[in-house]
Design a protein around this motif. Structure first.
Motif, PDB file in Angstrom:
ATOM      1  N   GLU A  70     -22.812  29.558 -29.797  1.00 17.49           N
ATOM      2  CA  GLU A  70     -22.928  29.031 -28.443  1.00 17.49           C
ATOM      3  C   GLU A  70     -24.400  28.887 -28.049  1.00 17.49           C
ATOM      4  O   GLU A  70     -25.227  29.767 -28.324  1.00 17.49           O
ATOM      5  CB  GLU A  70     -22.204  29.955 -27.460  1.00 17.49           C
ATOM      6  CG  GLU A  70     -20.698  29.992 -27.643  1.00 17.49           C
ATOM      7  CD  GLU A  70     -20.030  28.693 -27.251  1.00 17.49           C
ATOM      8  OE1 GLU A  70     -20.689  27.842 -26.622  1.00 17.49           O
ATOM      9  OE2 GLU A  70     -18.838  28.524 -27.576  1.00 17.49           O
ATOM     10  N   LEU A 121     -25.373  26.373 -21.885  1.00 21.64           N
ATOM     11  CA  LEU A 121     -24.380  26.919 -20.967  1.00 21.64           C
ATOM     12  C   LEU A 121     -24.973  27.152 -19.582  1.00 21.64           C
ATOM     13  O   LEU A 121     -24.325  26.893 -18.559  1.00 21.64           O
ATOM     14  CB  LEU A 121     -23.832  28.239 -21.524  1.00 21.64           C
ATOM     15  CG  LEU A 121     -22.920  28.125 -22.751  1.00 21.64           C
ATOM     16  CD1 LEU A 121     -22.643  29.511 -23.326  1.00 21.64           C
ATOM     17  CD2 LEU A 121     -21.610  27.436 -22.388  1.00 21.64           C
ATOM     18  N   LEU A 169     -15.109  30.455 -18.396  1.00 20.04           N
ATOM     19  CA  LEU A 169     -15.855  30.573 -19.639  1.00 20.04           C
ATOM     20  C   LEU A 169     -15.093  31.441 -20.630  1.00 20.04           C
ATOM     21  O   LEU A 169     -14.409  32.397 -20.246  1.00 20.04           O
ATOM     22  CB  LEU A 169     -17.231  31.182 -19.368  1.00 20.04           C
ATOM     23  CG  LEU A 169     -18.199  30.339 -18.527  1.00 20.04           C
ATOM     24  CD1 LEU A 169     -19.492  31.101 -18.281  1.00 20.04           C
ATOM     25  CD2 LEU A 169     -18.488  29.006 -19.201  1.00 20.04           C
ATOM     26  N   THR A 184     -16.563  34.224 -25.877  1.00 23.23           N
ATOM     27  CA  THR A 184     -17.730  33.914 -26.707  1.00 23.23           C
ATOM     28  C   THR A 184     -18.868  33.366 -25.861  1.00 23.23           C
ATOM     29  O   THR A 184     -20.037  33.731 -26.049  1.00 23.23           O
ATOM     30  CB  THR A 184     -17.348  32.899 -27.794  1.00 23.23           C
ATOM     31  OG1 THR A 184     -16.295  33.442 -28.591  1.00 23.23           O
ATOM     32  CG2 THR A 184     -18.531  32.590 -28.695  1.00 23.23           C
ATOM     33  N   GLN A 185     -18.549  32.495 -24.921  1.00 22.55           N
ATOM     34  CA  GLN A 185     -19.574  31.928 -24.052  1.00 22.55           C
ATOM     35  C   GLN A 185     -20.179  32.990 -23.132  1.00 22.55           C
ATOM     36  O   GLN A 185     -21.396  33.037 -22.930  1.00 22.55           O
ATOM     37  CB  GLN A 185     -18.973  30.782 -23.236  1.00 22.55           C
ATOM     38  CG  GLN A 185     -18.608  29.578 -24.078  1.00 22.55           C
ATOM     39  CD  GLN A 185     -17.821  28.547 -23.295  1.00 22.55           C
ATOM     40  OE1 GLN A 185     -17.064  28.886 -22.372  1.00 22.55           O
ATOM     41  NE2 GLN A 185     -17.988  27.278 -23.658  1.00 22.55           N
TER      42      GLN A 185
END
Length: 213
Positions: free
Chosen positions: A129, A134, A195, A198-199
């Motif tokens: 990621e 993000l 989200l 993992t994010q």
């Protein structure tokens, strides 16, 4: 004349009855299928049992010339695919040909070939990621900066607060997911529940990785 007509009438009736009897359909009862494919641990064995025996007996394979090569078996399977509409795709056809060559022609390399055909490709490695992406996509940089407060605290200040906390990653991850108010003043932070784990982990690790101010 009457006698002649009577004879012809009887003859016609007899022919009609005879024709009716001859036209009756014959009922033929076939013996139960007893032929079986040669057993094998190769994946093509199961596919052949499922696909090939839909249309013909296993005896048909034994009628083929002995010592056929794997490519010759593959050509036979291709004929079944394209000429007779056998429900077999190309990877399955390759596996069947490898099995037939091994089981009926004694090809020692068939197992290796069949295993290579049947082994699915390895799944791609999970994408790493992009924390900065993000932050940008979720509007985080409208309220935070790396080294100075905006609406919320600087990420360097957050990292400094949690640097020695035993559950720092878990705490920051939870704060991002749930949002809240009161930890850095009275301006609320919205939750980011959409989200993925993992994010969220990528964002928390990025924030906690900032140097001290």
């Amino acid at each position: 004349m009457p006698a002649t007509r009577s004879f012809l009438a009887r003859l016609g009736l007899g022919l009609l009855v005879a024709g009716t009897v001859e036209a009756a359909p014959l009922s033929i009862e076939l013996p139960a299928e007893t032929a079986r494919l040669a057993p094998s641990e190769l994946p093509g064995y199961a596919i052949a049992n499922q696909k090939c025996t839909l249309c013909h007996s296993a005896d048909y394979i034994q009628l083929q010339p002995p010592n056929m090569s794997q490519s010759q078996w593959r050509a036979e399977v291709a004929k079944m695919q394209h000429a007779y509409g056998a429900p077999v795709d190309d990877p399955q056809a390759d596996a069947i040909a490898a099995y037939l060559a091994d089981a009926y022609s004694g090809k020692p390399r068939a197992k290796a070939v069949a295993t290579a055909v049947a082994t699915p490709p390895a799944p791609p490695a999970p994408a790493i990621e992009d924390a900065r992406g993000l932050l940008q996509d979720n509007g985080c940089l409208g309220c935070h900066a790396l080294d100075h407060p905006v609406v919320g605290p600087a990420y360097q200040a957050v990292a400094a607060r949690y640097r020695n906390a035993p559950n720092a990653l878990q705490s920051v991850t939870q704060h991002i997911r749930q949002g809240g108010v009161g930890r850095w003043g009275q301006i609320p932070m919205p939750p980011f529940a959409a989200l993925t784990d993992t994010q969220l982990k990528a964002l928390a690790e990025f924030i906690l990785g900032q140097p001290s101010p």
